[in-house]
Design an enzyme around this catalytic site. Structure first.
Site, PDB file in Angstrom:
ATOM      1  N   SER A  89      -7.132  -4.431   7.931  1.00 26.15           N
ATOM      2  CA  SER A  89      -8.518  -4.690   8.366  1.00 26.15           C
ATOM      3  C   SER A  89      -8.466  -5.575   9.605  1.00 26.15           C
ATOM      4  O   SER A  89      -7.471  -6.263   9.835  1.00 26.15           O
ATOM      5  CB  SER A  89      -9.256  -5.439   7.252  1.00 26.15           C
ATOM      6  OG  SER A  89     -10.532  -5.850   7.674  1.00 26.15           O
ATOM      7  N   TYR A 116     -11.183 -11.995   0.855  1.00 21.83           N
ATOM      8  CA  TYR A 116     -10.853 -10.651   1.369  1.00 21.83           C
ATOM      9  C   TYR A 116      -9.925 -10.791   2.580  1.00 21.83           C
ATOM     10  O   TYR A 116      -8.894 -10.097   2.664  1.00 21.83           O
ATOM     11  CB  TYR A 116     -12.145  -9.911   1.736  1.00 21.83           C
ATOM     12  CG  TYR A 116     -11.908  -8.547   2.353  1.00 21.83           C
ATOM     13  CD1 TYR A 116     -11.382  -7.504   1.598  1.00 21.83           C
ATOM     14  CD2 TYR A 116     -12.207  -8.295   3.702  1.00 21.83           C
ATOM     15  CE1 TYR A 116     -11.160  -6.248   2.152  1.00 21.83           C
ATOM     16  CE2 TYR A 116     -11.989  -7.049   4.262  1.00 21.83           C
ATOM     17  CZ  TYR A 116     -11.461  -6.026   3.491  1.00 21.83           C
ATOM     18  OH  TYR A 116     -11.230  -4.790   4.044  1.00 21.83           O
TER      19      TYR A 116
HETATM   20  O1  NJP Z   1     -14.221   2.066   1.132  1.00 27.71           O
HETATM   21  P1  NJP Z   1     -14.641   2.951  -0.106  1.00 27.71           P
HETATM   22  P2  NJP Z   1     -13.322   2.368   2.432  1.00 27.71           P
HETATM   23  N1  NJP Z   1      -7.343   1.811  -8.074  1.00 27.71           N
HETATM   24  O2  NJP Z   1     -15.297   1.972  -1.041  1.00 27.71           O
HETATM   25  C1  NJP Z   1     -10.502   2.990  -4.295  1.00 27.71           C
HETATM   26  C2  NJP Z   1     -10.410  -0.973   4.160  1.00 27.71           C
HETATM   27  N2  NJP Z   1     -11.395  -1.354   5.169  1.00 27.71           N
HETATM   28  O3  NJP Z   1     -12.975   3.785   2.561  1.00 27.71           O
HETATM   29  O4  NJP Z   1     -10.983   4.065  -7.842  1.00 27.71           O
HETATM   30  C3  NJP Z   1      -7.383   2.888  -7.297  1.00 27.71           C
HETATM   31  O5  NJP Z   1     -15.382   4.153   0.309  1.00 27.71           O
HETATM   32  C4  NJP Z   1     -11.838   3.643  -4.582  1.00 27.71           C
HETATM   33  O6  NJP Z   1     -11.675   4.677  -5.563  1.00 27.71           O
HETATM   34  P3  NJP Z   1     -12.159   4.583  -7.096  1.00 27.71           P
HETATM   35  C5  NJP Z   1     -10.727  -1.410   2.746  1.00 27.71           C
HETATM   36  O7  NJP Z   1     -10.381  -2.750   2.528  1.00 27.71           O
HETATM   37  C6  NJP Z   1     -12.639  -0.816   5.180  1.00 27.71           C
HETATM   38  O8  NJP Z   1     -13.996   1.718   3.545  1.00 27.71           O
HETATM   39  O9  NJP Z   1     -12.489   6.017  -7.439  1.00 27.71           O
HETATM   40  N3  NJP Z   1      -8.264   3.055  -6.310  1.00 27.71           N
HETATM   41  C7  NJP Z   1     -12.157   4.288  -3.252  1.00 27.71           C
HETATM   42  O10 NJP Z   1     -11.599   5.582  -3.161  1.00 27.71           O
HETATM   43  C8  NJP Z   1      -9.882  -0.451   1.945  1.00 27.71           C
HETATM   44  O11 NJP Z   1      -8.561  -0.950   1.810  1.00 27.71           O
HETATM   45  C9  NJP Z   1     -13.561  -1.210   6.149  1.00 27.71           C
HETATM   46  O12 NJP Z   1     -13.340   3.678  -7.138  1.00 27.71           O
HETATM   47  C10 NJP Z   1      -9.169   2.071  -6.127  1.00 27.71           C
HETATM   48  C11 NJP Z   1     -11.445   3.393  -2.240  1.00 27.71           C
HETATM   49  O13 NJP Z   1     -10.581   2.508  -2.979  1.00 27.71           O
HETATM   50  C12 NJP Z   1      -9.854   0.795   2.814  1.00 27.71           C
HETATM   51  O14 NJP Z   1     -10.349   0.425   4.089  1.00 27.71           O
HETATM   52  C13 NJP Z   1     -13.202  -2.142   7.098  1.00 27.71           C
HETATM   53  C14 NJP Z   1      -9.184   0.905  -6.905  1.00 27.71           C
HETATM   54  C15 NJP Z   1     -12.426   2.563  -1.452  1.00 27.71           C
HETATM   55  O15 NJP Z   1     -13.231   3.413  -0.720  1.00 27.71           O
HETATM   56  C16 NJP Z   1     -10.710   1.951   2.289  1.00 27.71           C
HETATM   57  O16 NJP Z   1     -12.029   1.515   2.065  1.00 27.71           O
HETATM   58  C17 NJP Z   1     -11.946  -2.689   7.039  1.00 27.71           C
HETATM   59  C18 NJP Z   1      -8.220   0.801  -7.920  1.00 27.71           C
HETATM   60  N4  NJP Z   1      -8.168  -0.268  -8.737  1.00 27.71           N
HETATM   61  C19 NJP Z   1     -11.044  -2.285   6.092  1.00 27.71           C
HETATM   62  N5  NJP Z   1     -10.201   0.118  -6.477  1.00 27.71           N
HETATM   63  C20 NJP Z   1     -14.943  -0.684   6.224  1.00 27.71           C
HETATM   64  N6  NJP Z   1     -15.327   0.303   5.427  1.00 27.71           N
HETATM   65  O17 NJP Z   1     -15.713  -1.149   7.075  1.00 27.71           O
HETATM   66  C21 NJP Z   1     -10.795   0.767  -5.468  1.00 27.71           C
HETATM   67  O18 NJP Z   1     -11.642  -3.632   7.934  1.00 27.71           O
HETATM   68  N7  NJP Z   1     -10.179   1.935  -5.248  1.00 27.71           N
END
Ligand code: NJP
Length: 235
Positions: free
Chosen positions: A133, A146
């Protein structure tokens, strides 16, 4: 055909990356907790894919993810550690459970995936991509823990590069604001409202923008390693 495991592939950056890589000739393993959402993403994939219900905080799930990938495709070339979450709240609110949850998913979960996949990645001279990030490079108020977790991801990426040079490539991809479900994890408060307003009422990044960068990183010849990418919206 290269095999790529993508954690957090049920939405946002992970889903967009799975679709783009699959379109470009990769066999993709999609991991996340919400199987129904993974099945939704799979509608946009060709036959070269596998869905594995996975909670990255559970070591047994991660083990199963890697084993299922090997069983189906025989090898793992690329691991994309994308699963992650961020709760937006000032430190003074003291939400200790949220702090621990971010550490469990963003750091411990990522380390479990690296630990289990590494022998296979070494065999293939593969690649690890960690989705960090802009918060890995700065510290913003209201997202301090975070930021700490993403600074840790940055340190892990640098450490892998130094210890495994010439054996695996590693890249830290650091996005700014991306329009995903990311902000939906936090309880609604003034900070979250402001961030949602900025994220969704401006031309900020889409998951597809980050997916395109990942494809580019993976497309380089063996002697070229892109180790660090920061990608911000131009607003
Ligand atoms: O967010 P979102 P992003 N085990 O909420 C999964 C970084 N980032 O695509 O398990 C396995 O749509 C969750 O899946 P589910 C951010 O920190 C973002 O934006 O089915 N999976 C979902 O597929 C992250 O590292 C922004 O709920 C788990 C996914 O994670 C990455 O980008 C800015 C889980 C999250 O998808 C992807 O995030 C930045 C678990 N225990 C960095 N917990 C931004 N969006 O602005 C969650 O700087 N997931």
């Amino acid at each position: 055909m290269k095999t790529v495991i993508i954690t957090g592939a049920s939405s946002g950056i992970g889903a967009a990356t799975a679709i783009l890589l699959n379109k470009n000739g990769y066999q993709v393993v999609l991991a996340a907790r919400r199987l129904a959402k993974l099945q939704g993403v799979a509608k946009s994939l060709n036959a070269h894919h596998l869905l594995v219900e996975t909670d990255v905080t559970k070591v047994a799930d991660v083990k199963n993810l890697i084993e299922a990938s090997i069983q189906k495709f025989g090898k793992v070339d690329i691991l994309i550690n994308n699963a992650g979450l961020g709760y937006i709240a000032p430190l003074k609110e003291g939400k200790l459970e949220d702090w621990h949850r971010m550490i469990d998913v963003n750091i411990s979960g990522l380390l479990s995936c690296i630990h289990t996949a590494l022998p296979h990645l070494l065999e293939q001279k593969g690649t690890i991509i960690n989705i960090a990030s802009v918060a890995a490079h700065e510290v913003f108020p209201n997202t301090v823990v975070y930021c700490a977790t993403k600074h840790a991801v940055n340190a892990i990426t640098i450490g892998i590069r130094k210890e495994f040079r010439e054996q695996v490539k590693v890249c830290n991809i650091s996005p700014g604001a991306v329009q995903t479900e990311f902000l939906d994890q936090s309880e609604e408060n003034e900070n979250v409202k402001q961030m949602k307003d900025y994220f969704f009422n401006n031309e900020t990044l889409k998951g597809e923008d980050i997916a395109a960068v990942i494809l580019e990183v993976l497309s380089k010849p063996a002697h070229v390693a892109i180790n660090e990418v920061i990608i911000r919206p131009n607003v």
